[in-house]
Design a protein around this motif. Sequence first.
Motif, PDB file in Angstrom:
ATOM      1  N   ALA A 252      24.532  23.491 -43.607  1.00  0.00           N
ATOM      2  CA  ALA A 252      25.839  23.203 -43.475  1.00  0.00           C
ATOM      3  C   ALA A 252      26.204  24.414 -42.116  1.00  0.00           C
ATOM      4  CB  ALA A 252      27.032  23.721 -44.449  1.00  0.00           C
ATOM      5  N   ALA A 253      25.652  25.718 -42.259  1.00  0.00           N
ATOM      6  CA  ALA A 253      25.533  26.509 -41.386  1.00  0.00           C
ATOM      7  C   ALA A 253      25.014  26.210 -39.899  1.00  0.00           C
ATOM      8  CB  ALA A 253      25.213  27.888 -41.757  1.00  0.00           C
ATOM      9  N   MET A 254      23.896  25.472 -40.181  1.00  0.00           N
ATOM     10  CA  MET A 254      23.016  25.182 -39.014  1.00  0.00           C
ATOM     11  C   MET A 254      24.039  23.871 -38.227  1.00  0.00           C
ATOM     12  SD  MET A 254      20.552  26.012 -37.291  1.00  0.00           S
ATOM     13  CE  MET A 254      20.133  25.572 -35.677  1.00  0.00           C
ATOM     14  N   ARG A 255      24.652  23.008 -38.916  1.00  0.00           N
ATOM     15  CA  ARG A 255      25.313  22.045 -38.338  1.00  0.00           C
ATOM     16  C   ARG A 255      26.433  22.446 -37.730  1.00  0.00           C
ATOM     17  NH1 ARG A 255      23.560  16.819 -40.467  1.00  0.00           N
ATOM     18  NH2 ARG A 255      22.227  17.207 -42.247  1.00  0.00           N
ATOM     19  N   ALA A 256      27.238  23.647 -38.327  1.00  0.00           N
ATOM     20  CA  ALA A 256      28.542  23.906 -37.851  1.00  0.00           C
ATOM     21  C   ALA A 256      28.252  25.000 -36.480  1.00  0.00           C
ATOM     22  CB  ALA A 256      29.199  24.846 -38.498  1.00  0.00           C
ATOM     23  N   LEU A 257      27.088  25.859 -36.397  1.00  0.00           N
ATOM     24  CA  LEU A 257      26.803  26.966 -35.376  1.00  0.00           C
ATOM     25  C   LEU A 257      25.761  26.496 -34.492  1.00  0.00           C
ATOM     26  CD1 LEU A 257      26.989  29.982 -38.007  1.00  0.00           C
ATOM     27  CD2 LEU A 257      28.781  29.321 -36.443  1.00  0.00           C
ATOM     28  N   GLU A 258      24.843  25.621 -35.085  1.00  0.00           N
ATOM     29  CA  GLU A 258      23.976  25.097 -34.092  1.00  0.00           C
ATOM     30  C   GLU A 258      22.921  26.299 -33.554  1.00  0.00           C
ATOM     31  OE1 GLU A 258      25.076  22.361 -31.454  1.00  0.00           O
ATOM     32  OE2 GLU A 258      25.746  20.739 -32.836  1.00  0.00           O
ATOM     33  N   ARG A 259      22.898  27.425 -34.105  1.00  0.00           N
ATOM     34  CA  ARG A 259      22.151  28.511 -33.583  1.00  0.00           C
ATOM     35  C   ARG A 259      21.315  29.240 -34.794  1.00  0.00           C
ATOM     36  NH1 ARG A 259      21.370  29.255 -28.384  1.00  0.00           N
ATOM     37  NH2 ARG A 259      21.189  31.524 -28.749  1.00  0.00           N
ATOM     38  N   PRO A 260      19.995  29.160 -34.838  1.00  0.00           N
ATOM     39  CA  PRO A 260      19.327  29.378 -35.972  1.00  0.00           C
ATOM     40  C   PRO A 260      19.570  30.985 -36.468  1.00  0.00           C
ATOM     41  CG  PRO A 260      17.937  28.334 -34.603  1.00  0.00           C
ATOM     42  CD  PRO A 260      19.156  28.474 -33.584  1.00  0.00           C
ATOM     43  N   ALA A 261      19.714  31.765 -35.437  1.00  0.00           N
ATOM     44  CA  ALA A 261      20.104  33.331 -35.954  1.00  0.00           C
ATOM     45  C   ALA A 261      21.450  33.368 -36.615  1.00  0.00           C
ATOM     46  CB  ALA A 261      19.961  34.173 -34.560  1.00  0.00           C
ATOM     47  N   ALA A 263      23.017  30.709 -38.353  1.00  0.00           N
ATOM     48  CA  ALA A 263      22.767  30.267 -39.482  1.00  0.00           C
ATOM     49  C   ALA A 263      22.279  31.143 -40.467  1.00  0.00           C
ATOM     50  CB  ALA A 263      22.118  28.835 -39.289  1.00  0.00           C
ATOM     51  N   LEU A 264      21.289  31.736 -40.074  1.00  0.00           N
ATOM     52  CA  LEU A 264      20.459  32.521 -41.206  1.00  0.00           C
ATOM     53  C   LEU A 264      21.128  33.785 -41.464  1.00  0.00           C
ATOM     54  CD1 LEU A 264      16.879  32.676 -40.089  1.00  0.00           C
ATOM     55  CD2 LEU A 264      17.852  31.613 -42.232  1.00  0.00           C
ATOM     56  N   GLU A 265      22.060  34.298 -40.429  1.00  0.00           N
ATOM     57  CA  GLU A 265      22.984  35.460 -40.696  1.00  0.00           C
ATOM     58  C   GLU A 265      23.982  35.003 -41.784  1.00  0.00           C
ATOM     59  OE1 GLU A 265      25.236  37.101 -37.273  1.00  0.00           O
ATOM     60  OE2 GLU A 265      23.439  37.053 -36.267  1.00  0.00           O
ATOM     61  N   VAL A 266      24.605  33.741 -41.666  1.00  0.00           N
ATOM     62  CA  VAL A 266      25.647  32.971 -42.957  1.00  0.00           C
ATOM     63  C   VAL A 266      24.707  33.013 -44.112  1.00  0.00           C
ATOM     64  CG1 VAL A 266      26.642  31.203 -43.493  1.00  0.00           C
ATOM     65  CG2 VAL A 266      27.010  31.963 -41.223  1.00  0.00           C
ATOM     66  N   LEU A 267      23.582  32.545 -44.246  1.00  0.00           N
ATOM     67  CA  LEU A 267      22.754  32.547 -45.345  1.00  0.00           C
ATOM     68  C   LEU A 267      22.522  33.980 -46.026  1.00  0.00           C
ATOM     69  CD1 LEU A 267      21.316  30.279 -47.034  1.00  0.00           C
ATOM     70  CD2 LEU A 267      19.256  30.885 -45.942  1.00  0.00           C
ATOM     71  N   GLY A 268      22.231  34.940 -45.043  1.00  0.00           N
ATOM     72  CA  GLY A 268      21.846  36.274 -45.507  1.00  0.00           C
ATOM     73  C   GLY A 268      23.143  36.695 -46.317  1.00  0.00           C
ATOM     74  N   LEU A 269      24.196  36.582 -45.843  1.00  0.00           N
ATOM     75  CA  LEU A 269      25.565  37.041 -46.479  1.00  0.00           C
ATOM     76  C   LEU A 269      25.915  36.288 -47.740  1.00  0.00           C
ATOM     77  CD1 LEU A 269      28.035  37.092 -43.140  1.00  0.00           C
ATOM     78  CD2 LEU A 269      27.135  39.140 -44.574  1.00  0.00           C
ATOM     79  N   ASN A 279      16.338  38.708 -51.575  1.00  0.00           N
ATOM     80  CA  ASN A 279      14.689  38.564 -50.985  1.00  0.00           C
ATOM     81  C   ASN A 279      14.311  37.297 -51.092  1.00  0.00           C
ATOM     82  OD1 ASN A 279      14.605  41.750 -50.952  1.00  0.00           O
ATOM     83  ND2 ASN A 279      14.559  41.734 -53.058  1.00  0.00           N
ATOM     84  N   SER A 280      14.997  36.194 -51.103  1.00  0.00           N
ATOM     85  CA  SER A 280      14.600  34.917 -50.642  1.00  0.00           C
ATOM     86  C   SER A 280      14.167  35.041 -49.084  1.00  0.00           C
ATOM     87  CB  SER A 280      15.558  33.772 -50.927  1.00  0.00           C
ATOM     88  OG  SER A 280      15.741  33.836 -52.270  1.00  0.00           O
ATOM     89  N   THR A 281      13.241  34.044 -48.732  1.00  0.00           N
ATOM     90  CA  THR A 281      12.826  34.039 -47.318  1.00  0.00           C
ATOM     91  C   THR A 281      12.978  32.707 -46.612  1.00  0.00           C
ATOM     92  OG1 THR A 281      10.400  33.222 -47.745  1.00  0.00           O
ATOM     93  CG2 THR A 281      11.060  35.461 -47.751  1.00  0.00           C
ATOM     94  N   ALA A 282      13.423  32.852 -45.334  1.00  0.00           N
ATOM     95  CA  ALA A 282      13.609  31.381 -44.890  1.00  0.00           C
ATOM     96  C   ALA A 282      13.259  31.471 -43.337  1.00  0.00           C
ATOM     97  CB  ALA A 282      15.160  31.002 -44.804  1.00  0.00           C
ATOM     98  N   ALA A 283      12.782  30.285 -42.561  1.00  0.00           N
ATOM     99  CA  ALA A 283      12.570  30.414 -41.138  1.00  0.00           C
ATOM    100  C   ALA A 283      13.178  28.999 -40.948  1.00  0.00           C
ATOM    101  CB  ALA A 283      11.055  30.315 -40.892  1.00  0.00           C
TER     102      ALA A 283
END
Length: 408
Positions: A252-261, A263-269, A279-283
Amino acid sequence: MADLDYVALFAAMPTPCVVITRDFVIVAANPAYLEATGKTRDDLIGRPLFDVFPDPADSGERNVRASVDRVVETGKPHTMALLKYDVPVEEPPSSFEERWWSLINSPVTGPDGEVEWILIRAEDVTAYVQAHDLRLHPPAEASSEAMALEAALFERARELQTLNVELSEENARDRQVAVTLQKAMLLTPDLEKHPNVAVRYLPAVETMNVCGDWYDLVDLSGDRFSVGVGDVVGHGLEAAAVMGMLRSVLSAAMRALERPAHALEVLGLYARSMESALNSTAAEAMVDPRSGLIIYSNSGHLPPVLVHPDGEFELLDQVLDPPLGARPQHVPCSQAGQPYASGDTLVLYTDGLIERRDEDIDVGLDRLCRTLARHRALGPRQMADAVLEDLGVAGGAHDDISLIIVRL
């Protein structure tokens, strides 16, 4: 002292022994095993174990598979409870003779230190079992105390065997639920629009070692799209559930923001709000055909690989942030761009694909890159299958595996 002749030692062992591969194919059997089973080497060598000794009830096969999987996973021997296994006999035709076995499964490592074969030491205890099934008529010379003790031991062994079967069946059901849940959550509608993208997911072979690996593909505005992979710490149903939540948030974050960094910031929060997600990981990598760039960001995950048509390859490792939620305070994620050309292949994966016991991760990563380069001329689907086969994980590994291959 002269070196031992292990072939002669194996042949001389009075205990029945058979050696199988991790795929349960028989590769060796000593004379004691041939005598105990009434088989010849031609009956056994090169044949699947459960084709030679079919188990109509299926519980014996499940127990043996679970025990062998445990040996491969732990690298340690495993002793099974008493196992009833019928052996085919010639007379009368299509009939079976009841046999009871006590099995000890031991690992045999190959040159790379990985478990390559399993030695099954099989004690035939049929005579003992049958004698104690008829313990109402004990031999005259046996003392009543001894017979009572043996009867109690045998009864306890049967109880343990029943418990072992029940636990194996329960674990198998739980594992199937987790695998089904995980596969359902990995549905990727946008994938159908990308014939040059192949994905693979292999659950762990350990009985209840279903983990939290995921992959995803998201179509963005214009002709851009993103691909991502991730890995949740932990095993079982909880890890599968956390995986589903993290994957959905990132998508969802990637669809809304269209920027990987971003989107991962949202996921980290989001990950910081759940202890089981920490401590999960993602690329995440966005492919932009108009600029000819791959824009990527990485939170503690293994680096994507870009393989060129000439066989050269490079790791997308210019940026690497800590795993999700690992920092005490929120810090923006980093991002980098990598030029690509038509015919290049982008590969994202999880650690189950390359990690091996007692081996540095860089060795596995280099092996993956060289394998990808060797199969660069194949289409994405054929390439994915060839890579899994060459790395020895086509049938699964001790950890989940997610793999996504994009022909650019």
